[in-house]
Design a protein around this motif. Sequence first.
Motif, short mmCIF file in Angstrom:
data_model
loop_
_atom_site.label_atom_id
_atom_site.label_comp_id
_atom_site.label_asym_id
_atom_site.label_seq_id
_atom_site.Cartn_x
_atom_site.Cartn_y
_atom_site.Cartn_z
N LYS A 99 3.27 14.34 -37.23
CA LYS A 99 3.36 14.87 -35.88
C LYS A 99 4.79 15.25 -35.58
N MET A 100 4.94 16.23 -34.71
CA MET A 100 6.25 16.67 -34.27
C MET A 100 6.45 16.16 -32.85
N SER A 101 7.65 15.67 -32.57
CA SER A 101 7.92 15.14 -31.24
C SER A 101 9.29 15.59 -30.77
N ILE A 102 9.36 16.04 -29.52
CA ILE A 102 10.64 16.42 -28.92
C ILE A 102 11.50 15.17 -28.84
N SER A 103 12.77 15.32 -29.21
CA SER A 103 13.65 14.15 -29.24
C SER A 103 15.01 14.42 -28.62
N SER A 104 15.10 15.43 -27.78
CA SER A 104 16.41 15.83 -27.27
C SER A 104 16.72 15.33 -25.86
N GLU A 105 15.87 14.43 -25.34
CA GLU A 105 16.08 13.97 -23.96
C GLU A 105 17.16 12.90 -23.83
N LYS A 106 17.15 11.90 -24.72
CA LYS A 106 18.07 10.77 -24.64
C LYS A 106 18.50 10.37 -26.04
#
Length: 183
Positions: A11-18
């Motif tokens: 799975k791909m997950s956005i990781s640019s928040e924190k």
Amino acid sequence: INNSDLIPGLKMSISSEKPDIIDMGNSKQKPDTAIFKADSVPTDGRPNWADQLVVVEFKGYYPSQDPFDDEDGKDAKLESDAEKRKEVRGQLIDYAELVFRIQHRTALFMILVINRHVRVLRWDRSGTVVTRAFDYVDTPQLLCEILWRISLLSGEQLGMDTSATRLYPNDRDYKLMDVLASD
């Protein structure tokens, strides 16, 4: 993108928040997204460096943000003088270095998306090998083929060091390691 099923078993997950909780050296590095095993996808918007299989970074302007520019019939300029390209190249190096520090790795795959163009990078301890950029809108089958092939790779083929065993906080050996470290 978050928790999408683009690649079977991964799975791909956005990781640019924190930044990651285990931010080594307070770097606050945050790649745009990453590919994870389906059972270890973070849900808190953090990079979770310890579980990333493939780092994915997005940039907006091609070729000005392509650190490996090879357009207009020129030979590949791996040491571009452009300031923005140096900055992007440094960012990618930082990501690779951080994964190598946190995970037991022999190699790391990275996907760099620059507007409509994609490059695949393979890092190891001696450097990186980079594909030529291709336009994924004009040749979507090539990007699909790359993602499909990534899904077929074993952990070892993805660069995981199979001679090392990861310890988790609830593991007996993890607790023993903490006790021995405090003595």
